[in-house]
Write a protein that holds these residues in place. Structure first.
Motif, PDB file in Angstrom:
ATOM      1  N   ASN A  33      16.571  47.370  34.056  1.00 30.55           N
ATOM      2  CA  ASN A  33      17.012  46.043  34.483  1.00 30.55           C
ATOM      3  C   ASN A  33      15.845  45.174  34.935  1.00 30.55           C
ATOM      4  N   VAL A  34      14.912  45.761  35.685  1.00 23.79           N
ATOM      5  CA  VAL A  34      13.751  44.997  36.147  1.00 23.79           C
ATOM      6  C   VAL A  34      12.910  44.539  34.958  1.00 23.79           C
ATOM      7  N   ASP A  35      12.749  45.414  33.971  1.00 25.44           N
ATOM      8  CA  ASP A  35      11.976  45.030  32.795  1.00 25.44           C
ATOM      9  C   ASP A  35      12.686  43.931  32.003  1.00 25.44           C
ATOM     10  N   ARG A  36      14.002  43.976  31.945  1.00 33.42           N
ATOM     11  CA  ARG A  36      14.750  42.925  31.253  1.00 33.42           C
ATOM     12  C   ARG A  36      14.654  41.602  32.002  1.00 33.42           C
ATOM     13  N   LEU A  37      14.719  41.652  33.317  1.00 37.79           N
ATOM     14  CA  LEU A  37      14.592  40.424  34.101  1.00 37.79           C
ATOM     15  C   LEU A  37      13.219  39.794  33.901  1.00 37.79           C
ATOM     16  N   ARG A  38      12.191  40.629  33.793  1.00 40.77           N
ATOM     17  CA  ARG A  38      10.848  40.090  33.521  1.00 40.77           C
ATOM     18  C   ARG A  38      10.814  39.433  32.147  1.00 40.77           C
TER      19      ARG A  38
END
Length: 484
Positions: free
Chosen positions: A453-458
């Motif tokens: 999720n954090v990588d997608r938000l980035r």
């Protein structure tokens, strides 16, 4: 004991670097650090340390950041410390004041990090990260405002909210890093572990070693293991012999316990698991079957169960089964995970209620596989005004072209959850779980979803930046949803 430190790191320019080196603000780990609400998560993490005595624990940012880096690249504990020592961007991400040429902690602390960050805590952290990334509406309803049922009224007589958004559901299995559980291999491993327990007892109590025939047992095992093509008769013969060796070793241990000799706690657990394995293998041998209730497939990790998935590549997987939901913004959440096989259709109602608890309304549509389309789920969706993907019940319409178009669009949109499974398994460690405990295994799965999720938000923030450059909209452009 835990001490909060709100001024642990002021900003990117305050990160101390030798020789005047400055970090690149466009680096991905700098971007990821800005996405995560560290202070809000730290308040929840501090609740795990109710006392005010003892050595202060490491900060939350150091614990969570290290585990997210480990999930991203699959480092071992020692290799992760080497990478943290060499990479200043990693040190910034875990919240250090500046670059230090030594490891920030011992590798054994990573085990404690995984134990403290349980499945429940990580689930809350995942919600905090997703909520922090969403645009806030100052005129919108507060958190305490209750949402009525669609089409009706709440207790105060206000109109109900209409259903909005999309919820996608699907199940998968996260395989565990264990050897393929053949019966003969399990019995041979059980025999070897029992022999180790017997040797330990004889050494501690100065007992004479009993006759275990370990050389003959090893020879019998290798005579089958070295065969390229193993016949069923040879396998049954070898299994029968190993059952006899295990039964003899269990008899010796029972005699020791009857005489008052005390085994260590770890040895007692090991013997208990092996006793269960012996009973299961004897039952399957005597009844000439290959299935048994609660079958143990790993002695070191007895909680793992075979999960029948019916896939062409791996019909049966050995690990934990989980249900993953993806919302209209592409954010993933673990709805349920269990080592025992279960019917995934049971999670639809729970996932829909969780969606309503987060947003204040039910989703407009739920995209799921055909196994979710049972009578209970169809009745629930009809009652709450939710459209469940799939063909409509009853007599076919005269012009089914519109229904076919709708079914095709739903099938295309449902691929997003399959894409999430593929991404989590290829890039974030969900494809092979290496932890040894059932609790840390659950935590490891949650960490994989958070890292994804954090990588997608980035990636979303980078997309917004590029769109703002081409459109001249400035940095305040709204992120485009995954589903319209």
């Amino acid at each position: 004991m835990y001490k909060k430190d709100r001024n642990h790191q002021f900003g990117l320019t305050d990160f101390n670097q030798p020789f005047g080196f400055k970090l690149d603000p466009e680096n991905r780990w700098v971007k990821k650090a800005a996405i995560i609400p560290w202070n809000e998560i730290e308040d929840r993490y501090a609740e795990l340390f109710p006392g005010n005595t003892g050595m202060p624990a490491k900060p939350l940012r150091m614990a969570l950041g290290s585990l997210l880096i480990q999930k991203q690249y699959g480092y071992s504990d020692r290799e992760l410390l080497e990478q943290l020592t060499e990479n200043p961007y990693y040190q910034y991400f875990i919240g250090l004041h500046g670059y230090i040429p030594v490891p920030p902690y011992a590798p054994s602390l990573l085990v404690e990090f995984r134990k403290r960050l349980t499945e429940e805590v990580l689930s809350e952290i995942n919600e905090m990260i997703i909520r922090h990334s969403e645009p806030h509406d100052p005129e919108g309803p507060g958190e305490e405002e209750k949402s009525p049922q669609p089409g009706g009224k709440d207790a105060e007589g206000t109109e109900a909210k209409e259903n909005e958004g999309t919820l996608i559901l699907d199940a998968t299995c996260a395989p565990q890093n264990i050897a393929y559980p053949q019966d003969i291999n399990l019995l041979n491993e059980a025999r070897e572990k029992l022999e180790e327990v017997i040797d330990t007892v004889c050494y501690e109590y100065n007992e004479e070693k009993p006759r275990t025939y370990r050389r003959n047992a090893r020879k019998d095992y290798l005579s089958l293991a070295k065969q390229r093509r193993k016949s069923s008769q040879a396998i049954r013969k070898a299994v029968k012999r190993q059952l006899g060796y295990v039964r003899r070793d269990l008899g010796y241990i029972d005699a020791y316990i009857g005489r008052g000799l005390i085994l260590s706690e770890s040895d007692m657990k090991k013997v208990s698991v092996i006793r269960t394995v012996y009973e299961q293998q004897r039952y399957m041998y005597e009844n000439n079957v290959h299935t048994v209730q609660g079958r143990i497939v790993s002695i070191s990790q007895p909680y793992i169960r075979p999960i029948v998935r019916g896939k062409a590549k791996t019909p049966t997987e050995f690990g934990i089964k989980l249900d993953l939901s993806v919302d209209e913004n592409g954010m993933a959440r673990v709805e349920k995970q269990s080592f025992e096989a279960y019917n995934e259709s049971e999670t639809l109602v729970m996932a829909a209620e969780s969606y309503k608890g987060r947003t204040g309304h039910y989703p407009k549509r739920i995209l799921a596989d055909t196994i979710y389309r049972n009578r209970r789920n169809l009745s629930y969706c009809k009652e709450h005004g939710i459209r469940l993907s799939g063909p409509a019940l009853g007599r076919p319409k005269k012009d089914p072209s519109e229904d076919r178009k709708q079914i095709y669009r739903d099938a295309v949109d449902r691929i997003e959850v399959e894409r999430s499974f593929s991404l989590a398994k290829r890039c974030f460690g969900l494809g092979l779980i290496r932890t040894k405990l059932d609790t840390t295994t659950r935590s490891s799965i949650m960490l994989s979803i958070i890292a994804m999720n954090v990588d997608r938000l980035r990636a979303f923030s980078l997309f917004e930046f590029l769109v703002s450059i081409f459109q001249g909209a400035g940095p305040g452009i709204t992120r485009n949803p995954v589903f319209k």
